[in-house]
Design an enzyme around this catalytic site. Structure first.
Site, short mmCIF file in Angstrom:
data_model
loop_
_atom_site.label_atom_id
_atom_site.label_comp_id
_atom_site.label_asym_id
_atom_site.label_seq_id
_atom_site.Cartn_x
_atom_site.Cartn_y
_atom_site.Cartn_z
N LYS A 176 0.86 -1.18 0.00
CA LYS A 176 0.00 0.00 0.00
C LYS A 176 0.90 1.24 0.00
O LYS A 176 1.59 1.52 0.97
CB LYS A 176 -0.90 0.05 1.24
CG LYS A 176 -1.95 1.15 1.07
CD LYS A 176 -2.53 1.66 2.36
CE LYS A 176 -1.71 2.74 3.01
NZ LYS A 176 -1.59 4.00 2.26
N GLU A 251 10.68 1.59 10.19
CA GLU A 251 11.69 2.62 9.94
C GLU A 251 10.96 3.96 10.07
O GLU A 251 10.05 4.23 9.30
CB GLU A 251 12.32 2.44 8.56
CG GLU A 251 13.71 3.07 8.48
CD GLU A 251 13.66 4.57 8.27
OE1 GLU A 251 14.05 5.31 9.18
OE2 GLU A 251 13.20 5.00 7.20
N CYS A 285 13.73 11.34 6.06
CA CYS A 285 13.95 10.93 7.45
C CYS A 285 15.41 11.12 7.84
O CYS A 285 15.74 11.17 9.01
CB CYS A 285 13.46 9.51 7.70
SG CYS A 285 13.78 8.41 6.36
N GLU A 386 10.96 15.93 15.39
CA GLU A 386 11.07 15.89 13.93
C GLU A 386 10.07 16.88 13.32
O GLU A 386 8.89 16.87 13.67
CB GLU A 386 10.79 14.48 13.42
CG GLU A 386 11.06 14.36 11.93
CD GLU A 386 10.94 12.92 11.42
OE1 GLU A 386 9.93 12.28 11.72
OE2 GLU A 386 11.87 12.47 10.73
#
Ligand code: ADP
Length: 496
Positions: A176, A251, A285, A386
């Protein structure tokens, strides 16, 4: 012109979602541009896809790995032929500049060639038995049906890191893609089918996370999950997978720092920081979102960084002169705006950027000014959380030890970098920075596909993508003993 309708691929057939619902994929640089209409899938579509993958597994696992690899190799060749077309599709749906989307397609090509090579390795181990006339070996077996949930920032490269090792190992897949970038994953899957992948071996189901992602994780016949995305969603996925003891590779985020010491080549460090912080509009990331600069060069470096950040050309990534594309969507701009306010309230000095762009050429897209905060406290929220936008926080440091302490003082541990000419400090940094990736005299971004990719602390759960880590995740060990003595031999008992 009506936008093209894209369907799910299930069991080798292109099909509509069971509900008949669809959604539009919009260009983040110009939301008037509808890239395509994609299926809005739910649990029923996932059930169909998993059933197809489970059926295909029974044949695919028996295809010799070098033959599976030939299909993957051919897919790599086709991707190269289509590189420009697919890069343009990706810039339109994801926003990053063409140079970068060409790199994203190239990463899938590299992964294809690397994983095709694995088809003639997939090395196990032979080892002596403790008993006479007995043979022992450890072989890699496929896991079965693998479920994959991908993010939008590397919409072809990351799916390739998941699909291609899984396939060469003999697994079948249900993927997906992220709702914002289904076309690039569709292009990858289409390439695999054009290369000759048998029906049902890869199934693509598009849609939103809770509707189409969650049922993959929950499905009893999905034997392993690979997820890349936010820590929040990753935590839920990890918890659900753990309930059924499903291997699960997560991750997630990063808060990556570049250290610049007094003895660094400052010209090189400046180029590295600009690329690390504002490449992919800060939406990697591995993006550099902190730069820790030693006090002897701090002010000089800040002035140069601010000057350059203010002059970066922000715009539609299809224009080759543009250096920084849009953010992916409205929520991502809102998050960046939120953190700019947090930074100001915390007392950081805003020296460049800080606002969404509103010039006429930016009117229909999600553009944000490259933003530099200086004199940031390493413990403050802009230095800890983040952001996933074009924002970098400059943190002053006293010396090498202090720099390492600040670099390690976050909950994440994905990528890291240090600029120095001192070989001893470089080696100490390689040893002491607590992260999955460390660059010396290069920015935090630029991973190559044959090395392990992943991080420590809240970045992941110990798995690695890329390199042999991927082969480890998509296989399970089986120990095999062959006794050719023609008598019962008992390990640990018949020791005489
Ligand atoms: P981002 O904030 O980068 O968009 P997300 O973690 O929200 O990251 O999304 C990454 C991927 O996870 C996307 O494909 C998204 O659709 C999917 N996703 C989001 N929520 C869920 C969920 N509850 N279960 C499974 N997948 C999800």
């Amino acid at each position: 012109m009506a936008a093209k309708i894209y369907k799910n691929l299930i069991g080798g057939e292109w099909v509509e979602s069971r509900s008949g619902q669809t959604y539009e994929n919009l260009n983040p640089a110009d939301t008037r541009d509808v890239i395509g209409v994609f299926q809005r899938s739910d649990k029923r579509d996932i059930d169909d896809a998993v059933a197809a993958a489970a059926q295909a597994f029974e044949k695919w696992r028996l295809v010799p790995a070098p033959k599976r690899a030939e299909i993957i190799y051919r897919a790599g060749q086709i991707l190269l032929e289509r590189k420009e077309e697919y890069a343009r599709d990706m810039t339109r749906e994801m926003g990053k500049v063409l140079k970068e989307t060409r790199g994203d397609v190239q990463e899938a090509v590299d992964t294809a060639y690397y994983m095709a090579g694995e088809g003639r390795r997939l090395l196990g181990a032979t080892t002596p038995s403790e008993l006479p006339s007995k043979f022992a070996m450890a072989v890699r077996m496929p896991v079965g049906v693998c479920g994959m949930i991908a993010p939008w920032n590397f919409p072809m490269a990351i799916p390739s890191w998941k699909l291609l090792p899984a396939l060469v190992c003999g697994n079948t897949c249900v993927i997906k893609p992220a709702e914002d970038t289904p076309l690039s994953t569709y292009n990858l899957v289409k390439t695999l089918t054009d290369a000759g992948l048998p029906k049902g071996v890869v199934n693509i189901v598009t849609g939103f996370g809770p509707d189409a992602g969650a049922p993959i994780v929950e499905h009893a016949k999905v034997n392993a999950i690979s997820f890349t995305g936010s820590s929040e969603v990753g935590r839920t996925i990890g918890e659900v997978a753990a309930r059924s003891f499903k291997p699960c590779s997560l991750e997630m985020g990063g808060k990556n720092a570049i250290i610049v010491l007094d003895d660094a080549n400052l010209d090189l460090a400046l180029e590295g920081v600009l690329w690390g912080a504002f490449g992919t509009t800060g939406q990697r990331c591995t993006a550099a979102s902190r730069v820790i600069v030693q006090k002897g060069v701090y002010r000089q470096f800040a002035d140069r960084l601010v000057y350059r950040a203010q002059r970066l050309k922000v715009g539609n990534g299809l224009d080759e002169s543009v250096e920084v594309g849009p953010q992916i969507n409205e929520q991502q701009v809102a998050t960046t705006e939120k953190y700019v306010k947090i930074g100001k309230d915390e007392g950081a000095k805003l020296e460049a950027g800080g606002k969404a762009l509103n010039k006429p050429e930016h009117a229909y897209g999600w553009f944000f000014e490259p933003t530099v905060f200086t004199d940031v406290d390493g413990k403050s929220r802009v230095a800890q959380e983040e952001i996933f936008g074009p924002v970098i926080s400059m943190i002053p440091c006293e010396n090498f030890d202090n720099a390492i302490e600040i670099s390690n003082g976050v909950n994440y541990g994905l990528s890291s970098a240090i600029y120095t000419k001192d070989v001893n400090r470089a080696f100490r940094a390689m040893r002491d920075i607590n992260a999955g990736i460390t660059y010396i005299n290069a920015p935090t971004i630029g991973a190559e596909v044959h090395l392990p990719f992943g991080g420590v602390k809240s970045t992941g759960n110990g798995h690695r993508e890329g390199g042999l880590g991927a082969i480890d995740f998509y296989t399970q060990w089986k120990a095999i003993y062959v006794d050719y003595s023609d008598k019962l031999q008992r390990a640990q008992i018949d020791t005489e």
